[in-house]
Motif scaffolding. Structure first.
Motif, PDB file in Angstrom:
ATOM      1  N   LEU A  21     -18.405  -8.013  -7.858  1.00 11.28           N
ATOM      2  CA  LEU A  21     -17.388  -8.159  -6.814  1.00 11.28           C
ATOM      3  C   LEU A  21     -17.211  -6.865  -6.029  1.00 11.28           C
ATOM      4  CD1 LEU A  21     -14.619 -10.215  -8.669  1.00 11.28           C
ATOM      5  CD2 LEU A  21     -16.119 -11.005  -6.845  1.00 11.28           C
ATOM      6  N   GLU A  22     -17.234  -5.722  -6.714  1.00  6.69           N
ATOM      7  CA  GLU A  22     -17.082  -4.448  -6.017  1.00  6.69           C
ATOM      8  C   GLU A  22     -18.248  -4.208  -5.070  1.00  6.69           C
ATOM      9  OE1 GLU A  22     -14.577  -1.637  -9.024  1.00  6.69           O
ATOM     10  OE2 GLU A  22     -16.583  -2.166  -9.654  1.00  6.69           O
ATOM     11  N   ASN A  23     -19.441  -4.614  -5.503  1.00  4.48           N
ATOM     12  CA  ASN A  23     -20.608  -4.471  -4.640  1.00  4.48           C
ATOM     13  C   ASN A  23     -20.488  -5.377  -3.415  1.00  4.48           C
ATOM     14  OD1 ASN A  23     -23.551  -3.529  -4.312  1.00  4.48           O
ATOM     15  ND2 ASN A  23     -23.712  -5.746  -4.186  1.00  4.48           N
ATOM     16  N   ASN A  70     -17.825  -4.736   3.891  1.00  2.00           N
ATOM     17  CA  ASN A  70     -17.268  -3.709   4.770  1.00  2.00           C
ATOM     18  C   ASN A  70     -18.328  -3.135   5.705  1.00  2.00           C
ATOM     19  OD1 ASN A  70     -14.542  -3.707   4.154  1.00  2.00           O
ATOM     20  ND2 ASN A  70     -14.773  -2.307   2.434  1.00  2.00           N
ATOM     21  N   ILE A  71     -19.503  -2.870   5.148  1.00  2.00           N
ATOM     22  CA  ILE A  71     -20.590  -2.324   5.959  1.00  2.00           C
ATOM     23  C   ILE A  71     -21.024  -3.334   7.015  1.00  2.00           C
ATOM     24  CG2 ILE A  71     -22.995  -1.557   5.886  1.00  2.00           C
ATOM     25  CD1 ILE A  71     -22.400  -0.433   3.109  1.00  2.00           C
ATOM     26  N   ASN A  72     -21.143  -4.583   6.600  1.00  2.00           N
ATOM     27  CA  ASN A  72     -21.543  -5.632   7.541  1.00  2.00           C
ATOM     28  C   ASN A  72     -20.522  -5.756   8.670  1.00  2.00           C
ATOM     29  OD1 ASN A  72     -23.047  -7.725   8.605  1.00  2.00           O
ATOM     30  ND2 ASN A  72     -22.182  -9.276   7.252  1.00  2.00           N
ATOM     31  N   ASP A 108     -17.006 -14.726  16.351  1.00  2.00           N
ATOM     32  CA  ASP A 108     -17.005 -15.737  15.294  1.00  2.00           C
ATOM     33  C   ASP A 108     -17.608 -15.179  14.007  1.00  2.00           C
ATOM     34  OD1 ASP A 108     -15.912 -17.463  17.104  1.00  2.00           O
ATOM     35  OD2 ASP A 108     -17.806 -18.458  17.597  1.00  2.00           O
ATOM     36  N   GLU A 109     -18.701 -14.449  14.146  1.00  2.00           N
ATOM     37  CA  GLU A 109     -19.344 -13.863  12.968  1.00  2.00           C
ATOM     38  C   GLU A 109     -18.415 -12.876  12.275  1.00  2.00           C
ATOM     39  OE1 GLU A 109     -23.391 -11.317  11.811  1.00  2.00           O
ATOM     40  OE2 GLU A 109     -23.043 -11.968  13.869  1.00  2.00           O
ATOM     41  N   ALA A 110     -17.700 -12.082  13.055  1.00  2.00           N
ATOM     42  CA  ALA A 110     -16.759 -11.123  12.476  1.00  2.00           C
ATOM     43  C   ALA A 110     -15.654 -11.849  11.718  1.00  2.00           C
ATOM     44  CB  ALA A 110     -16.168 -10.241  13.578  1.00  2.00           C
ATOM     45  N   GLN A 140     -14.682 -11.629   3.083  1.00  2.00           N
ATOM     46  CA  GLN A 140     -14.163 -10.424   2.435  1.00  2.00           C
ATOM     47  C   GLN A 140     -12.813 -10.696   1.773  1.00  2.00           C
ATOM     48  OE1 GLN A 140     -15.186  -7.909   1.217  1.00  2.00           O
ATOM     49  NE2 GLN A 140     -14.616  -5.992   2.194  1.00  2.00           N
ATOM     50  N   ASP A 141     -11.976 -11.495   2.419  1.00  2.00           N
ATOM     51  CA  ASP A 141     -10.696 -11.843   1.811  1.00  2.00           C
ATOM     52  C   ASP A 141     -10.883 -12.596   0.504  1.00  2.00           C
ATOM     53  OD1 ASP A 141      -9.382 -10.631   3.852  1.00  2.00           O
ATOM     54  OD2 ASP A 141      -8.274 -12.390   4.534  1.00  2.00           O
TER      55      ASP A 141
END
Length: 919
Positions: A717-719, A725-727, A750-752, A759-760
């Motif tokens: 999960l941390e990975n 975040n990077i994406n 839309d992708e964001a 991420q949530d």
């Protein structure tokens, strides 16, 4: 022992003659769907296990009975085999038909995906086993060794062996990378004869150390993974041969069904049965639920059911401490794009219904996405509550550490023991020339270029992985002796080194299509030789031994000639970008070479990036290129993959460590990567590069940071959290670039949003892990990172259910502060707009803020087309916004008053207070 009764419901009709048929059943990864099929029907049924009264989704594509089913590890692709001799692929869970991936001469009996999803094994009555490369749909190899119909297949979880069994009871252990037979065990399982309603099956244990096979004494025999020696057997009250068996997800239990019409549940460690069920007909297939404590079964008459609470509650759950725990980011099939499918089942728990009930007005496309994301968040929260307080197993099989051999392509064959070592130039994706054998001039994510010498000349072939992406290219005769090449959608470039004084180095470009005849061209170099070539959009590049970069147009015009600072190591192209790696002449006295990279924008004539290329100590560069998204990447001989990002002013991030993944006798030969997977070919030592024949099999590996061992046991999960975040940062950077250029950013927006929602979901699972590990401060930090208001509400629900009132109180305060802050921003924007002190862009921002209280997440389709609206449209939108702002202001004022009067209620029951506010 009490025998319980389980009621089954009809899913498929029995055979016309009244006899039984072989039926299949399986779960998807998250237990949201059950898939069934019967050899007496041409259809496949996809059931909702929670809403059993609903009609299943029906897939109708086979012309005869369906005899085999398999789901890719990430449950995005369904494979089916049939009596009609075909193997078909579908998107899952949508069920859209994709392709007939292969055909046999006789009926199919069994299918199996390997752990990474890169291979699909298929077999049946014609005795051969086909290994199908799911990346490009090609047949990797055919395994032959059985003397009867093959009825059972299973890849071991460590992705090294394939086990198969036939109808006469012979078991074969295969090394699937090479196709070599390791062990053949004859007559160890029952001979089932011609009864096609019964299948000999076998199954690897989840950790991959043992293989379970039906025995000759109505038992199950367990064999050793490496030696194939018999270890022990499970023998109980079955009075007829075993016809199916299935390990529990954690490998502690096993379910066996027999011709005696009963199922036994075994504690494998104690070698004794702990429960059983009697049925009216034979159970021909079973599947453990991947989440929870249940077993799905189906009988030969096409009736299925779910046996709940299979393992007594006093014993360890069958899904606790799963070896190599799978996540939602599991390796999987990449033959199709993975799309987010709307949930068809909804959320049935009280928690899910509460959250799902809080919805806004269904207006734009973005709000439809909100509803889909909300369902997914509900399911994730419910999953966490169902699984709590279990944590992810930290066990990693075969994580031995070793260094790569120094025998790498592109290195000098002889090394001295002291002084810095400068590697020779190499072409990414090329393999060394081998006399009499075909070798790769280029192997990338698009296709391959191969060459073999014959009668003094070479024969070159170009093949695309996906034949739909490129034209069919006729083979050509090579009179120059090319040793390197590069390939893209528009053409291919070739080059050869000097051979003696009279044979000059040659560069040749071949476009795949052109309006002009004789569009192929070549250049020859006197006194210098080409070391590396690269291709981009409308340009061809060659770097020579004189440290000169030569850039040509697609038509052959010599456009740019630049001098480089040092000898070239390698180069790669992507669209307008050319990346070049060179040696730095100022070398240290230790054993570490220093490399430098530059990125040129050929279209603009600029050099946007330049810097040192990081390498692991004592290593050399083995691969260099761009990801499918255009991110610059490198891979060194110590097995570390690095990707260049704009974070911290431009940094290289270590996204993969081969030394932690590969076995001691393996080397990874890199082909490319996308946003989440590394594509490589696994080579057995001492080989460091693949052979062209037999056709190498692509292996997909998850990108993962070299994280420290977490005190939560939640490294996966941390990975995922860091990768998301990077994406997101990359997406936002592209949005800024496209917006500044005046381009439409709706698709990126839309992708964001989808990435933020994913991420949530990840953060919610991390919060659950923190609560389990008493890391409440960390949980508070995480809730502040949630993007969607719905997610914060879900986090409050989660901790309230877990009886953490103080934490729920803190989460409430965080949500209140967020709502107040966003309201202030909206009011400030409204004030500026009412005085006409802001530009059209500010109006757009206000419009976006008003679509939802989550200003950053909301989308205003009206605000995307900047500069295109008329003054009348702008005025109308502004008036609507002002009215909406007044409504928001009134609501928030009312909430402030209500908050003052309900302080005591909030302190007593914070979760009820905040949800009362929101509603």
């Amino acid at each position: 022992m009490k025998v319980r009764s389980l009621k089954l419901r009809e899913s498929h009709k029995s055979a016309a003659n009244g006899n039984g048929s072989f039926c299949s059943i399986l779960w998807d990864l998250q237990a949201h769907h059950l898939v069934t099929a019967s050899s007496s029907e041409t259809t496949i049924s996809v059931h909702d296990p929670l809403l059993t009264s609903n009609s299943p989704k029906i897939l109708r594509h086979h012309r005869d009975g369906v005899t085999a089913l398999a789901l890719s590890p990430n449950s995005t692709c369904l494979a089916s085999g049939s009596i009609d001799h075909s193997v078909k692929l579908y998107k899952f869970p949508g069920g859209e038909f994709q392709s007939n991936i292969t055909r046999f001469t006789l009926p199919i009996r069994v299918l199996a995906f390997n752990k990474s999803g890169s291979l699909l094994a298929a077999a049946g009555d014609d005795e051969g086993i086909k290994l199908i490369n799911t990346i490009d749909g090609s047949i990797a190899r055919v395994l032959k060794g059985h003397k009867g119909p093959v009825t059972g297949l299973d890849f071991d979880p460590n992705n090294e062996y394939l086990a198969s069994i036939d109808s006469i009871g012979t078991v074969i252990f295969w090394e699937h990378q090479s196709g070599r037979v390791l062990h053949t065990l004859k007559g160890i399982a029952p001979d089932i004869g011609s009864d096609v309603s019964v299948m000999n099956v076998l199954s690897w244990s989840p950790e991959g150390e043992t293989l379970a096979v039906p025995g000759m004494k109505n038992d199950v025999v367990i064999y050793d993974r490496d030696t194939a020696e018999k270890l022990f057997s499970l023998r109980g009250d079955h009075v007829q041969p075993i016809c199916f068996l299935s390990w529990s997800p954690n490998g502690k239990y096993m379910a066996t069904s027999s011709l005696d019409r009963q199922i036994l549940i075994w504690d494998v460690d104690k070698k004794q049965d702990i429960d059983r069920q009697k049925f009216d007909d034979r159970i021909c297939c079973m599947a453990w639920k991947p989440i929870g404590n249940a077993l799905a079964v189906i009988d030969v008459m096409g009736r299925y059911g779910v046996w709940e609470s299979v393992v007594p509650s006093s014993m360890k759950s069958p899904t606790e401490d799963i070896p190599n725990s799978r996540s939602k980011n599991s390796n999987g099939l990449l033959l199709f794009d993975e799309e987010q499918e709307p949930s068809t089942s909804g959320s049935l728990s009280d928690l899910g219904e509460e959250i799902h009930g809080e919805s806004g007005p269904p207006t734009r496309k973005r709000l439809r996405k909100h509803s889909i994301v909300d369902e997914d968040l509900d399911e994730d929260i419910n999953d966490e509550l169902n699984l709590f307080p279990k944590t992810e197993s930290r066990k990693k099989a075969y994580s031995t550490h070793r260094d790569y051999s120094d025998k790498g392509f592109g290195l000098k064959s002889k090394r001295t023991s002291s002084g810095p070592k400068m590697q020779l130039a190499f072409q990414p994706g090329a393999t060394p020339v081998q006399p009499g054998k075909r070798h790769f001039l280029c192997y990338n994510m698009l296709g391959t270029i191969t060459s073999i010498e014959h009668d003094g000349n070479s024969h070159i072939e170009i093949d695309f992985h996906d034949t739909g992406r490129g034209p069919r290219i006729p083979s050509m005769t090579d009179y120059f002796g090319f040793t390197m090449a590069s390939l893209n959608e528009n053409g291919s470039v070739f080059a050869n080194p000097c051979k003696g004084e009279k044979n000059m180095s040659t560069l040749m470009y071949r476009p795949f299509s052109s309006w002009a005849n004789y569009s192929e061209w070549s250049m020859r170099f006197e006194g210098e030789e080409v070391k590396v070539v690269a291709l981009g959009v409308a340009w061809v590049a060659a770097i020579t031994s004189l440290n000169i970069l030569r850039v040509f147009t697609e038509g052959g015009l010599q456009r740019h000639i630049l001098s480089l600072d040092g000898p070239v190591v390698t180069a790669a192209g992507f669209q307008d970008q050319l990346a070049v790696v060179t040696h730095v002449y100022c070398l240290p006295s230790n054993d570490q070479q220093i490399l430098e990279f530059r990125v040129f924008n050929i279209a603009k004539g600029t050099q946007p990036l330049k810097g040192r290329l990081p390498l692991s100590p004592g290593s050399h560069l083995t691969w260099f290129g761009f990801s499918e998204d255009g991110q610059l990447s490198s891979y060194d001989s110590k097995g570390v993959l690095r990707v260049f990002t704009s974070l911290y002013g431009g940094s290289w991030l270590p996204l993969f460590s081969g030394s932690k993944e590969k076995k001691s006798d393996e080397n990874y030969w890199i082909v490319g990567l996308n946003a989440s997977k590394l594509f490589c070919i696994v080579c057995k030592s001492p080989d460091v590069s693949p052979q062209v024949m037999p056709k190498p099999v692509l292996t997909l590996l998850d990108l993962s940071f070299p994280l420290a061992s977490s005190d939560l046991g939640a490294e996966t999960l941390e990975n995922e959290f860091i990768l998301n975040n990077i994406n997101l940062s990359q997406i936002h950077k592209r949005i800024e670039e496209m917006a500044s250029a005046g381009l439409d950013i709706s698709s990126l927006d839309d992708e964001a949003f989808n990435t933020e929602a994913a991420q949530d979901r990840c953060i919610l699972r991390l919060i659950a892990a923190c609560c389990n590990g008493d890391k409440l401060m960390r949980a508070t930090e995480l809730v502040k990172l949630l993007s969607l208001e719905k997610s914060v509400q879900g986090a409050i629900k989660l901790v309230t259910k877990l009886k953490l009132p103080n934490l729920a109180e803190r989460f409430n305060s965080i949500l209140e502060e967020r709502l107040l802050s966003e309201t202030k921003d909206v009011l400030n924007t409204s004030f500026l707009n009412s005085n006409g002190d802001v530009s059209t862009r500010s109006n757009v921002a206000a419009s976006k803020a008003l679509t939802s209280t989550e200003k950053k997440k909301a989308k205003s389709s009206d605000g995307i087309k900047l500069g295109k609206e008329s003054k009348h449209d702008n005025l109308s939108a502004h008036l609507d916004n002002t009215r909406e702002l007044k409504n928001i202001e009134e609501v928030m004022n009312a909430e402030v008053v209500k908050n003052t009067g309900e302080t005591k209620i909030r302190s007593q029951n914070p979760s009820k207070f905040i949800f009362k506010d929101i509603k």
